[in-house]
Design an enzyme around this catalytic site. Structure first.
Site, PDB file in Angstrom:
ATOM      1  N   GLY A 221      73.091  68.649  56.562  1.00  0.00           N
ATOM      2  CA  GLY A 221      73.772  68.398  55.296  1.00  0.00           C
ATOM      3  C   GLY A 221      74.985  69.324  55.258  1.00  0.00           C
TER       4      GLY A 221
ATOM      5  CG  ASP B 122      76.739  65.097  56.111  1.00  0.00           C
ATOM      6  OD1 ASP B 122      76.394  63.924  55.822  1.00  0.00           O
ATOM      7  OD2 ASP B 122      76.789  66.000  55.265  1.00  0.00           O
TER       8      ASP B 122
ATOM      9  NE  ARG C  95      68.785  69.289  38.657  1.00  0.00           N
ATOM     10  CZ  ARG C  95      68.446  70.067  37.653  1.00  0.00           C
ATOM     11  NH1 ARG C  95      68.005  69.538  36.519  1.00  0.00           N
ATOM     12  NH2 ARG C  95      68.542  71.380  37.758  1.00  0.00           N
TER      13      ARG C  95
ATOM     14  NE  ARG D 104      66.043  72.204  40.228  1.00  0.00           N
ATOM     15  CZ  ARG D 104      66.040  72.920  39.111  1.00  0.00           C
ATOM     16  NH1 ARG D 104      65.170  72.664  38.159  1.00  0.00           N
ATOM     17  NH2 ARG D 104      66.903  73.902  38.938  1.00  0.00           N
TER      18      ARG D 104
ATOM     19  CB  ILE E 295      68.169  73.916  50.059  1.00  0.00           C
ATOM     20  CG1 ILE E 295      68.149  75.204  50.888  1.00  0.00           C
ATOM     21  CG2 ILE E 295      68.867  74.144  48.728  1.00  0.00           C
ATOM     22  CD1 ILE E 295      69.528  75.843  51.080  1.00  0.00           C
TER      23      ILE E 295
ATOM     24  CG  HIS F  73      63.575  74.866  42.137  1.00  0.00           C
ATOM     25  ND1 HIS F  73      64.085  75.958  41.494  1.00  0.00           N
ATOM     26  CD2 HIS F  73      64.656  74.182  42.599  1.00  0.00           C
ATOM     27  CE1 HIS F  73      65.405  75.933  41.568  1.00  0.00           C
ATOM     28  NE2 HIS F  73      65.782  74.861  42.222  1.00  0.00           N
TER      29      HIS F  73
HETATM   30  N1  APR Z   1      71.270  63.587  57.631  1.00  0.00           N
HETATM   31  C1  APR Z   1      72.188  64.555  57.456  1.00  0.00           C
HETATM   32  N2  APR Z   1      72.841  64.763  56.299  1.00  0.00           N
HETATM   33  C2  APR Z   1      72.578  63.937  55.274  1.00  0.00           C
HETATM   34  C3  APR Z   1      71.626  62.895  55.385  1.00  0.00           C
HETATM   35  C4  APR Z   1      70.953  62.742  56.634  1.00  0.00           C
HETATM   36  N3  APR Z   1      70.033  61.798  56.819  1.00  0.00           N
HETATM   37  N4  APR Z   1      71.581  62.254  54.215  1.00  0.00           N
HETATM   38  C5  APR Z   1      72.454  62.839  53.388  1.00  0.00           C
HETATM   39  N5  APR Z   1      73.071  63.865  54.036  1.00  0.00           N
HETATM   40  C6  APR Z   1      74.145  64.730  53.549  1.00  0.00           C
HETATM   41  C7  APR Z   1      75.120  63.998  52.645  1.00  0.00           C
HETATM   42  O1  APR Z   1      75.964  63.129  53.392  1.00  0.00           O
HETATM   43  C8  APR Z   1      75.865  65.153  51.991  1.00  0.00           C
HETATM   44  O2  APR Z   1      77.024  65.535  52.708  1.00  0.00           O
HETATM   45  O3  APR Z   1      73.679  65.771  52.715  1.00  0.00           O
HETATM   46  C9  APR Z   1      74.823  66.291  52.029  1.00  0.00           C
HETATM   47  C10 APR Z   1      74.428  66.769  50.651  1.00  0.00           C
HETATM   48  O4  APR Z   1      75.538  67.427  50.122  1.00  0.00           O
HETATM   49  P1  APR Z   1      75.971  67.310  48.586  1.00  0.00           P
HETATM   50  O5  APR Z   1      75.904  65.893  48.169  1.00  0.00           O
HETATM   51  O6  APR Z   1      77.253  68.044  48.423  1.00  0.00           O
HETATM   52  O7  APR Z   1      74.791  68.078  47.810  1.00  0.00           O
HETATM   53  P2  APR Z   1      74.566  69.655  47.653  1.00  0.00           P
HETATM   54  O8  APR Z   1      75.185  70.111  46.388  1.00  0.00           O
HETATM   55  O9  APR Z   1      74.901  70.347  48.910  1.00  0.00           O
HETATM   56  O10 APR Z   1      72.973  69.676  47.408  1.00  0.00           O
HETATM   57  C11 APR Z   1      72.085  69.219  48.406  1.00  0.00           C
HETATM   58  O11 APR Z   1      70.248  70.566  47.611  1.00  0.00           O
HETATM   59  O12 APR Z   1      70.013  71.776  45.620  1.00  0.00           O
HETATM   60  C12 APR Z   1      69.731  70.593  46.304  1.00  0.00           C
HETATM   61  O13 APR Z   1      69.560  69.049  44.487  1.00  0.00           O
HETATM   62  C13 APR Z   1      70.340  69.424  45.593  1.00  0.00           C
HETATM   63  O14 APR Z   1      69.086  67.807  46.825  1.00  0.00           O
HETATM   64  C14 APR Z   1      70.363  68.419  46.698  1.00  0.00           C
HETATM   65  C15 APR Z   1      70.648  69.248  47.931  1.00  0.00           C
END
Ligand code: APR
Length: 318
Positions: free
Chosen positions: A14, A38, A89, A95, A125, A182
């Site tokens: 991610g 990602d 969220r 959550r 996370i 959480h």
């Molecule tokens: N493989 C790799 N990355 C992925 C996949 C996957 N299968 N599916 C989604 N992602 C990536 C998304 O493309 C995105 O870039 O995960 C990333 C999540 O980043 P954000 O949308 O910016 O979210 P973020 O604020 O980083 O939070 C991520 O943590 O606190 C928790 O609730 C929050 O569940 C959320 C996570």
């Protein structure tokens, strides 16, 4: 010449808001070489963030390598995996409402971590945290010392900040523990909160403490309401970095984190926030501390909610 010197390899699954900040903070602490991963559509974001941060390394003097990718092959053999893959969220969302979509994502991610990084210490996370770390554990079959969820360090950080702000003292001198799931029913353990070693109750009125407890429980939502487009990212990244650092440097820090329980606190076969020791062996110990009857009750209630969510996860994994 010896050839056994090993630079830790850290895979960030991610590369969104938290992922990017993890790369920055882990890099600044020189904890290892960093791979931002990602999905293929967002490989450019992963590569761009890696390159952007790499270009600040000469300015800030941190000698780590950074790379972005969408290929799991590139993170093969990682020593540490931090998972933020999943949706954050939106305002008005709990959550728990993320469960459906994030379990689907976790199925893919966990299967890949199992194949490519079977020995990694993994910090989850993604939300709903306690359910997502459970899903990861079930899918991978990893050892329970190897898997942990990040929530308590963040929730405690929020509590500590609010206390320090209210009392006008250094955040460094405020100690606190927030246990349980959480969610909004997390359990700040007030009797173990101290300021320079002085129990909080000697410095603050009960009413003020109650307000801080309440604000801590809703602190994630407070940020979601401000951002409108997502959830907190600087502080969750920092919290996970503290856990990763304790592992890679074998610091054996005592931190609240979601650990696999086998009867501790009367809870079994679930991940819930409790005090743990994190060192070179991962989650080396779960510490059992005495709780007041009220805190015990609150922890039980919070854990019951987590158990329900794990049931939902089981249905989706069946
Ligand atoms: N493989 C790799 N990355 C992925 C996949 C996957 N299968 N599916 C989604 N992602 C990536 C998304 O493309 C995105 O870039 O995960 C990333 C999540 O980043 P954000 O949308 O910016 O979210 P973020 O604020 O980083 O939070 C991520 O943590 O606190 C928790 O609730 C929050 O569940 C959320 C996570």
């Amino acid at each position: 010449m010896t050839h056994h010197i090993h630079r830790p390899k850290i895979a960030l699954v991610g590369s969104g808001q938290i992922g990017g900040n993890l790369a920055l903070l882990l890099g600044q602490k020189q904890l290892g070489d960093i791979f931002l991963l990602d999905i293929p559509d967002l490989e450019g974001i992963a590569k761009g963030k890696a390159l952007d941060i790499a270009q600040m390394t000469p300015i800030q003097d941190f000698d780590v390598k950074l790379a972005g990718t969408s290929r799991w092959e590139d993170v093969r053999g990682a020593d540490v995996v931090v998972i933020t893959a999943g949706r954050p969220r939106k305002p008005g969302m709990s959550r728990d409402e993320l469960l459906d979509v994030n379990v689907k994502i976790m199925k893919d991610v966990a299967a890949n971590v199992k194949t490519y990084c079977p020995d990694a210490f993994t910090v989850v996370i993604s939300n709903p945290l306690d359910a997502m770390v459970y899903a990861f554990y079930k899918i991978t079959g990893f050892g329970h010392h190897q898997v942990v969820g990040m929530a308590g360090v963040l929730d405690s950080g929020r509590f500590r900040y609010f206390v320090a702000e209210k009392l006008g003292v250094s955040v460094e001198d405020v100690n606190a523990f927030v246990l349980g799931g959480h969610g909004d029913d997390m359990v700040p353990i007030v009797p173990y909160c101290s300021v320079g070693g002085i129990p909080l109750a000697q410095l603050m009125k009960q009413e003020e403490i109650d307000q801080i407890v309440d604000r801590t429980r809703k602190a994630g939502g407070e940020i979601v309401a401000l951002y409108k487009t997502g959830s907190a990212y600087y502080s969750p990244a920092a919290a996970a970095v503290q856990m990763v650092e304790s592992y890679l440097r074998d610091k054996k820090r005592v931190l609240p984190a979601a650990a696999w329980l086998q009867g501790e606190y009367g809870l079994k076969e679930m991940f819930v926030g409790v005090p743990v020791i994190i060192g070179a062996h991962g989650i080396e110990r779960v510490l059992q501390v005495e709780l007041s009857a009220a805190d015990q009750e609150a922890l039980k209630k919070s854990a019951a909610r987590v158990k329900e969510l794990c049931g939902e996860v089981d249905k989706r994994l069946a």
